[in-house]
Scaffold this motif. Structure first.
Motif, short mmCIF file in Angstrom:
data_model
loop_
_atom_site.label_atom_id
_atom_site.label_comp_id
_atom_site.label_asym_id
_atom_site.label_seq_id
_atom_site.Cartn_x
_atom_site.Cartn_y
_atom_site.Cartn_z
N GLN A 11 3.68 1.72 8.80
CA GLN A 11 1.77 2.62 8.48
C GLN A 11 2.97 3.56 7.95
OE1 GLN A 11 -1.03 1.16 9.89
NE2 GLN A 11 -1.75 2.78 7.90
N LEU A 12 3.64 4.69 8.23
CA LEU A 12 3.77 5.21 7.02
C LEU A 12 4.23 5.14 5.22
CD1 LEU A 12 5.59 8.08 9.56
CD2 LEU A 12 3.10 8.51 8.98
N ALA A 13 4.45 4.21 6.03
CA ALA A 13 5.25 4.25 3.88
C ALA A 13 4.48 3.17 3.44
CB ALA A 13 5.80 2.58 4.22
N SER A 14 3.03 2.62 3.98
CA SER A 14 1.76 1.75 2.82
C SER A 14 0.90 2.53 3.16
CB SER A 14 1.25 0.83 4.73
OG SER A 14 1.75 -0.06 4.96
N ASP A 15 0.97 3.49 4.01
CA ASP A 15 0.80 4.78 3.76
C ASP A 15 0.59 5.93 1.99
OD1 ASP A 15 -1.73 4.11 5.58
OD2 ASP A 15 -0.48 5.81 6.99
N ALA A 16 1.99 5.65 2.63
CA ALA A 16 2.33 6.34 1.24
C ALA A 16 2.88 5.87 0.05
CB ALA A 16 4.26 7.09 1.24
N LEU A 17 2.50 4.37 0.22
CA LEU A 17 3.03 3.73 -1.28
C LEU A 17 1.54 3.32 -1.89
CD1 LEU A 17 5.39 0.20 -0.48
CD2 LEU A 17 5.80 2.23 -1.65
N LYS A 18 0.19 3.53 -0.84
CA LYS A 18 -0.95 3.68 -1.61
C LYS A 18 -1.46 4.29 -1.79
CE LYS A 18 -2.95 -0.36 2.18
NZ LYS A 18 -3.05 0.12 2.60
N HIS A 19 -0.81 6.15 -1.49
CA HIS A 19 -1.31 7.13 -2.20
C HIS A 19 -0.31 7.00 -4.24
CE1 HIS A 19 -2.84 8.28 0.38
NE2 HIS A 19 -3.76 9.67 -0.13
N GLY A 20 0.45 6.07 -4.18
CA GLY A 20 1.67 6.06 -5.73
C GLY A 20 2.57 6.49 -5.39
N LEU A 21 2.73 6.84 -3.60
CA LEU A 21 4.67 7.17 -4.10
C LEU A 21 5.73 6.61 -3.99
CD1 LEU A 21 3.88 10.02 -1.19
CD2 LEU A 21 3.53 10.60 -3.78
N HIS A 22 6.81 7.01 -4.75
CA HIS A 22 8.66 6.04 -3.97
C HIS A 22 8.24 6.44 -2.40
CE1 HIS A 22 8.35 5.53 -8.14
NE2 HIS A 22 8.27 7.04 -8.44
N VAL A 23 9.06 5.37 -1.97
CA VAL A 23 9.14 5.38 -0.87
C VAL A 23 10.92 4.99 -0.56
CG1 VAL A 23 8.14 4.79 1.63
CG2 VAL A 23 6.71 5.34 0.14
N PHE A 24 11.07 6.11 0.33
CA PHE A 24 12.56 6.24 0.89
C PHE A 24 12.85 6.39 2.95
CE2 PHE A 24 17.39 7.42 1.21
CZ PHE A 24 17.60 7.57 2.36
N VAL A 25 12.70 4.65 3.66
CA VAL A 25 12.79 4.68 4.65
C VAL A 25 13.69 4.48 5.01
CG1 VAL A 25 11.73 3.09 6.86
CG2 VAL A 25 10.44 3.51 4.46
N GLU A 26 13.99 5.16 6.37
CA GLU A 26 15.46 5.41 7.64
C GLU A 26 15.33 3.76 7.81
OE1 GLU A 26 18.11 6.49 7.89
OE2 GLU A 26 17.81 7.56 6.89
N LYS A 27 16.43 3.27 7.92
CA LYS A 27 16.66 1.86 8.93
C LYS A 27 16.22 2.15 9.88
CE LYS A 27 19.94 3.05 11.75
NZ LYS A 27 19.97 3.41 12.89
N PRO A 28 15.50 0.63 10.66
CA PRO A 28 15.53 -0.33 9.87
C PRO A 28 13.81 0.08 9.39
CG PRO A 28 15.05 -0.55 12.06
CD PRO A 28 15.31 0.96 12.55
N LEU A 29 14.11 -1.15 7.90
CA LEU A 29 12.64 -0.83 7.12
C LEU A 29 11.57 -0.57 8.00
CD1 LEU A 29 11.25 -0.63 4.12
CD2 LEU A 29 11.23 -2.77 4.46
N ALA A 30 11.50 -1.64 9.20
CA ALA A 30 9.81 -1.99 9.92
C ALA A 30 10.70 -2.79 11.15
CB ALA A 30 9.36 -2.35 9.34
N LYS A 31 9.59 -3.36 12.19
CA LYS A 31 10.34 -4.15 13.41
C LYS A 31 9.72 -5.21 13.09
CE LYS A 31 9.46 -2.24 17.21
NZ LYS A 31 8.53 -1.87 18.85
N THR A 32 9.07 -5.19 12.04
CA THR A 32 9.21 -7.39 12.47
C THR A 32 9.10 -7.39 10.43
OG1 THR A 32 6.74 -7.19 11.54
CG2 THR A 32 7.33 -7.41 13.46
N SER A 33 9.74 -8.63 10.22
CA SER A 33 9.73 -8.90 9.01
C SER A 33 8.29 -9.59 8.04
CB SER A 33 10.47 -10.89 8.62
OG SER A 33 10.08 -11.30 9.26
#
Length: 344
Positions: free
Chosen positions: A78-100
Motif C-alpha cells: 500500500q505504501l509503495a503503491s501510494d508513493a508511485l501514484k504520487h510520482g515518486l521513485h520507491v525503494f522498498v526494504e525486503k521483501p518487496l511485498a507479501k505476494t507475487s
C-alpha cells in the motif's frame, strides 16, 4: 540533488537515514514514523529533516523526490503503491511485498509512471557476494551442484512475519543471483514454538534445472549466530562466511566419480581429492551504503537496478511457494506450473 524521505524509523530505518545522508547527490529531507520518540531521535541528529507522523501528509508536501520504505512487510504494497501514484521513485526494504501478485502490480505501476522501483536485497550489493558470482562465472568451481546456507541467531524474534519472510529473503536472493536461475520446485518445513502461526525455524529446499539444489536453514532460536553460504561445484568448493574477516574461502576438494565399469573392482572406487585452500582478495565496502548509492544512481541515470521490481518479484515468488509448502505439510510447490497459470 535527489530529495529522499525515509518511512519507518524502527530497527533498520535509522541506518538508511545515515547512509543516504552520506551519499553525494542525495539529501534526506523528510522522515515519517508513528512514534514521536523515533522522529525526535532522528531530527536531533540530522538537522533540516522534516518529521511527519502521517505518510499521506509527507506525500502531499513537495519535500521529496524518492521514498524509502522500511516498515512491516504487510504495509509495503500500500505504501509503495501510494508513493508511485504520487510520482515518486520507491525503494522498498525486503521483501518487496507479501505476494507475487502485489509485486506484479507494483512493477506495472512503476512502468506506468516511469519511476524507479528498487528492492533492498542488500547482499547483492556486497563485495563478497559479487566476488563469489565472479568466481562461479569464471568456471573455477566447475558445474555447481548445490548451494546451502545457514542464517541463525538467538533473536530478534518478530511477531509480524515468520523467520521465513524475515531471514530467508537474503539467502534466496543470493542463490538466484549466483545461479542466475529461478527454481522449478520449492518445499519448506518448520515449526512455530513461540507464537502460533509464526514459524521460528524453517528449512527451504529449491530444485533448479540442471539437477541443482538450493537449501536454506533459518532460525531465531539458535544459540549461535551464523551467516554462512556454501557453494559446492564438481571441481572446487567455496564458503562465504559473513562473520569472518576473510569472507570467502576456496577449497580444492571434491569427489571424482569412477570411470565406466571395466570389471576391475578398483574401477568402482570413488576418488577423493583433498587439495589446498585460499582466500581471494575482496575490496570491502559497506553493502547498505553501496545499495543506497545505487538507488540514487539508477534514478539519475534512468538505469534499471540490479535489485529492481522483477528481482523483488522473483524472490517473493519463492517465498510465497515456500509459505504454501510450509502450510501444506512440506508438499512440493511446482513453480513452473504456477508461472504458466499466471501468464495464461
Amino acid at each position: 540533488m535527489i530529495r529522499v524521505g525515509i518511512v519507518g524509523l524502527g530497527y533498520w530505518g535509522p541506518n538508511l537515514v545515515r547512509c543516504f545522508s552520506d551519499i553525494e547527490g542525495a539529501k534526506v529531507t523528510a522522515v515519517c514514523d508513528q512514534s514521536r520518540d523515533n522522529l525526535c531521535r532522528i531530527t536531533d541528529h540530522f538537522r533540516g529533516v522534516t518529521p511527519f507522523e502521517s505518510f499521506q501528509e509527507m506525500l502531499d508536501r513537495d519535500v521529496i523526490d524518492a521514498v524509502v520504505i522500511a516498515t512491516p512487510t504487510a504495509t509495503h504494497f500500500q505504501l509503495a503503491s501510494d508513493a508511485l501514484k504520487h510520482g515518486l521513485h520507491v525503494f522498498v526494504e525486503k521483501p518487496l511485498a507479501k505476494t507475487s501478485e502485489e509485486c506484479r502490480k507494483l512493477i506495472d505501476l512503476a512502468e506506468q509512471h516511469h519511476r524507479t522501483l528498487f528492492v533492498g536485497h542488500v547482499f547483492l550489493h556486497s563485495a563478497p557476494v559479487m566476488k563469489l558470482r565472479e568466481i562461479i562465472a569464471s568456471g573455477e568451481l566447475g558445474n555447481i551442484n548445490y548451494i546451502s546456507s545457514r542464517r541463525l541467531n538467538l533473536g530478534p524474534v518478530r511477531t509480524d512475519v515468520s523467520a521465513l519472510y524475515d531471514l530467508a529473503p537474503h539467502d534466496i536472493s543470493m542463490m538466484l543471483y549466483l545461479l542466475d536461475q529461478q527454481p522449478e520446485t520449492v518445499t519448506c518445513s518448520g515449526f512455530d514454538r513461540l507464537n502460533p502461526g509464526i514459524h521460528d525455524v524453517c528449512n527451504v529446499s529449491m530444485k533448479f534445472a540442471g539437477n541443482r539444489m538450493g537449501m536454506i536453514h533459518v532460525s531465531w532460536l539458535d544459540p549461535r549466530k551464523e551467516r554462512v553460504l556454501t557453494v559446492v561445484g564438481d571441481k572446487k568448493m567455496a564458503i562465504y562466511d559473513d562473520l569472518e574477516q576473510e569472507k570467502i574461502k576456496i577449497f580444492d576438494k571434491g569427489i571424482d566419480a569412477p570411470p565406466p565399469a571395466s570389471g576391475d573392482f578398483a574401477d568402482f572406487q570413488m576418488s577423493y581429492r583433498y587439495g589446498g585452500s585460499y582466500s581471494p582478495f575482496v575490496q570491502e565496502r559497506e553493502p547498505l551504503k553501496a545499495e543506497c548509492a545505487d538507488f540514487i544512481r539508477c534514478i539519475v541515470d534512468d538505469d534499471v537496478p540490479l535489485t529492481d521490481g522483477v528481482n523483488g518479484w522473483q524472490v517473493v515468488e519463492v517465498l510465497e511457494a515456500a509459505h504454501h509448502s510450509l502450510h501444506q505439510g512440506g508438499q512440493p510447490v511446482d513453480l513452473v506450473a504456477a508461472r504458466s497459470i499466471a501468464t495464461s
